[in-house]
Design an enzyme around this catalytic site. Structure first.
Site, PDB file in Angstrom:
ATOM      1  N   LYS A 197     -12.569  36.918   2.876  1.00  0.00           N
ATOM      2  CA  LYS A 197     -11.315  36.358   3.382  1.00  0.00           C
ATOM      3  C   LYS A 197     -10.194  37.316   3.014  1.00  0.00           C
ATOM      4  CE  LYS A 197      -7.956  33.943   1.821  1.00  0.00           C
ATOM      5  NZ  LYS A 197      -6.819  34.504   2.612  1.00  0.00           N
ATOM      6  N   GLY A 212      -7.977  33.317   7.193  1.00  0.00           N
ATOM      7  CA  GLY A 212      -7.449  32.013   6.827  1.00  0.00           C
ATOM      8  C   GLY A 212      -6.523  32.097   5.639  1.00  0.00           C
ATOM      9  N   ASP A 213      -5.945  30.948   5.300  1.00  0.00           N
ATOM     10  CA  ASP A 213      -5.036  30.919   4.152  1.00  0.00           C
ATOM     11  C   ASP A 213      -5.793  30.480   2.900  1.00  0.00           C
ATOM     12  OD1 ASP A 213      -5.325  28.148   4.390  1.00  0.00           O
ATOM     13  OD2 ASP A 213      -3.374  27.866   5.339  1.00  0.00           O
ATOM     14  N   GLY A 214      -5.115  30.619   1.771  1.00  0.00           N
ATOM     15  CA  GLY A 214      -5.749  30.291   0.503  1.00  0.00           C
ATOM     16  C   GLY A 214      -6.085  28.820   0.341  1.00  0.00           C
ATOM     17  N   PRO A 215      -5.138  27.897   0.621  1.00  0.00           N
ATOM     18  CA  PRO A 215      -5.419  26.476   0.425  1.00  0.00           C
ATOM     19  C   PRO A 215      -6.549  25.940   1.291  1.00  0.00           C
ATOM     20  CG  PRO A 215      -3.048  26.860   0.538  1.00  0.00           C
ATOM     21  CD  PRO A 215      -3.718  28.149   0.924  1.00  0.00           C
ATOM     22  N   VAL A 232      -9.187  28.181   3.611  1.00  0.00           N
ATOM     23  CA  VAL A 232     -10.394  29.007   3.572  1.00  0.00           C
ATOM     24  C   VAL A 232     -10.698  29.460   2.143  1.00  0.00           C
ATOM     25  CG1 VAL A 232     -11.423  31.172   4.354  1.00  0.00           C
ATOM     26  CG2 VAL A 232     -10.196  29.718   5.970  1.00  0.00           C
ATOM     27  N   GLY A 233      -9.670  29.862   1.414  1.00  0.00           N
ATOM     28  CA  GLY A 233      -9.893  30.283   0.029  1.00  0.00           C
ATOM     29  C   GLY A 233     -10.476  29.166  -0.818  1.00  0.00           C
ATOM     30  N   GLU A 250      -8.788  39.832 -10.499  1.00  0.00           N
ATOM     31  CA  GLU A 250      -7.878  40.955 -10.749  1.00  0.00           C
ATOM     32  C   GLU A 250      -6.505  40.478 -10.325  1.00  0.00           C
ATOM     33  OE1 GLU A 250      -5.337  43.509 -10.546  1.00  0.00           O
ATOM     34  OE2 GLU A 250      -6.313  44.252  -8.716  1.00  0.00           O
ATOM     35  N   CYS A 300      -0.070  46.061  -8.370  1.00  0.00           N
ATOM     36  CA  CYS A 300      -0.223  45.227  -9.558  1.00  0.00           C
ATOM     37  C   CYS A 300      -0.140  46.044 -10.847  1.00  0.00           C
ATOM     38  CB  CYS A 300      -1.540  44.461  -9.494  1.00  0.00           C
ATOM     39  SG  CYS A 300      -2.971  45.515  -9.191  1.00  0.00           S
ATOM     40  N   GLU A 333       6.524  39.531 -12.714  1.00  0.00           N
ATOM     41  CA  GLU A 333       6.098  40.579 -11.787  1.00  0.00           C
ATOM     42  C   GLU A 333       6.968  40.487 -10.531  1.00  0.00           C
ATOM     43  OE1 GLU A 333       1.894  42.420 -10.330  1.00  0.00           O
ATOM     44  OE2 GLU A 333       2.120  40.257 -10.110  1.00  0.00           O
TER      45      GLU A 333
END
Length: 477
Positions: free
Chosen positions: A174, A205-208, A210-211, A249, A283, A383
């Site tokens: 994803k 897809g998005d995190g909420p 598919v993630g 990560e 990062c 960050e």
């Protein structure tokens, strides 16, 4: 406008179960240049089922079979280099020169390095030469869910997909929905390289949605995630109920210690340029420059002069300029944090709020330097993920190390000194997964990862391969 609404599942491009289209925005123009579809639980189920089925054969394939596919992938990737550079530049705003050399180049370097790692790796070995009846076997963990970010697309895709399939795992990728075009192109490359159907699958897809579906799926044996610490903790929590392996990560707030015995001109210029690289969207960017007071004022002068020479420009044009941030959300976040730095009393030495002169559209920001920063300020703790450098004065080496380690993160650390023995001593004290002395870079195949809230696991080389392997002991061999 490009339409790429299908997903790559079981060796074919298939339409989503339910159409849920989303425009992909070029951050330089703020205009849509492509359309994708966001997936659902049903799409994840299809992809995981394909990967699970493919694992029954790929998981027992020979090292030679896997090397043949990876070598073909390397050739296909190199052949389509310019296509990939253009895709990355369009989707996340990396200047085309940097996109080709660094963004695409990073992926190619990782493919080559993992091929070398796989060639040299021994999957079965005796426990000890004098105990041959105790046999150690490294076996692929199974179906892996891989979630990658938008800031270094091919760097992260290759750091996950390549070692996973090299180990004998099958995968469902994803990519970030903000910058998905490079991963769709990578899927075409995997197909052209001849990987068997189901070994590699891609669902946008998005995190909420598919993630989360991947992270909690009972048939997914491992999750590997790169992104924000907030999202990474969500992946780990969703994965906990099925006790799957999770590697993360995550974020960073990397210190760059500049001691008085360093080559100050080189050290400070190098630190500023590195902080601004990729528009600060890395990062491991050295965003806190921690400088001994005896040379602090001189370091500030060098940093401000370097920032004045940092140009911002159209990513479609060749050159060494800085491009836009990736999205409106990212632009707003960086603007808010720049204002926060001003409000909390840091001295604005270069840059500041708003777009650079000459820009009235696009997510461009001004390369910014704050001085007289203390480590309790928001800009020294959070960050920012933009071209914003905080310069912090310290009395001596001891305070420099204390300030460097005073962060919830521990991804990278940078150290500038003219004394190599001192460098060795300090590097051991720094609580970070990677330490760079006097501008030394990290070669492909080295271990990438961090301490504390920067995550767990290591990507790259033998460490990255082993993350996708189970260890089996067979007694009485």
């Amino acid at each position: 406008m490009e339409r790429k609404t299908d997903f790559y599942i079981n060796g074919a491009w298939v339409a989503p179960t339910n159409a849920n289209e989303m425009e992909v925005i070029n951050p330089a123009t703020e205009q849509a240049f492509a359309t994708i579809s966001l997936g659902s639980q049903a799409d994840v189920d299809k992809a995981v089922a394909a990967a699970k089925d493919a694992f029954q054969t790929w998981g027992w394939s020979s090292k030679e079979e896997r090397l043949a596919c990876l070598n073909k992938l390397k050739d296909v990737y190199k052949k389509r280099w310019n296509e990939m550079a253009e895709a990355i530049s369009n989707e996340m705003g990396a200047p085309i020169s940097m996109s080709g050399a660094a963004q695409v180049g990073a992926g190619y370097g990782h493919i080559k390095a993992f091929i070398e790692t796989l060639q040299d790796f021994t999957f079965e070995r005796a426990f000890k030469p004098d105990v041959p009846e105790e046999h150690i076997v490294y076996e692929p963990i199974g179906v892996c869910g891989l979630i990658t970010p938008w800031n270094w697309p091919m760097n992260q895709v290759t750091l996950k997909v390549v070692p996973a399939v090299a180990a004998g795992c099958t995968v469902v990728l994803k990519p970030s929905e903000i910058a998905p075009m490079s991963s769709l192109l990578f899927a075409e490359m995997m197909d052209e390289a001849g990987f068997p159907k189901g070994v590699f699958n891609l669902v946008n897809g998005d995190g909420p949605t598919v993630g989360a579906a991947l992270s909690s799926h009972p048939d997914v044996d491992m999750m590997s995630f790169t992104g924000s610490t907030r999202a990474g903790t969500a992946v780990a929590k969703a994965a906990a109920d099925t006790v799957k392996r999770v590697t993360l990560e995550l974020g960073g707030k990397s210190p760059n210690i500049v001691l008085a015995d360093a080559d100050l001109e080189k050290a400070v210029k190098r630190g500023v340029i590195h902080c601004f690289n990729n528009t600060g969207q890395s990062c491991n960017a050295p965003t806190r420059m921690i400088v001994e007071k005896s040379v602090y004022d001189q370091a500030v002068e060098i940093a401000v002069a370097t920032a004045a020479k940092a140009s911002v420009g159209n990513p479609a044009e060749e050159g060494r300029h800085i491009g836009p941030l990736v999205s409106q959300m990212q632009y707003d976040k960086v603007q808010d944090l720049i204002q926060k730095g001003i409000d909390e009393g840091a001295t604005l030495a270069a840059g500041g709020p708003g777009r650079p002169e000459g820009f009235n559209r696009g997510y461009y920001v001004r390369p910014t330097i704050f001085t007289d920063v203390n480590n309790d300020m928001t800009i020294a703790r959070e960050e920012i993920f933009g071209p914003v450098l905080s310069m912090i004065p310290v009395a001596d080496e001891e305070e420099a190390v204390a300030v460097a380690n005073d962060t919830p993160y521990g991804l990278a650390a940078y150290l500038q000194t003219g004394d190599q023995e001192r460098a060795h001593r300090i590097s051991r004290k720094l609580r970070a997964g990677m330490v760079h002395i006097n501008g030394a870079s990290q070669p492909a195949g080295s271990a990438f990862g961090g301490y504390k809230m920067s995550g767990n696991g290591r990507e790259g080389g033998v460490w990255g391969l082993e993350d996708y392997l189970e260890v089996k002991t067979v007694s009485g061999w």
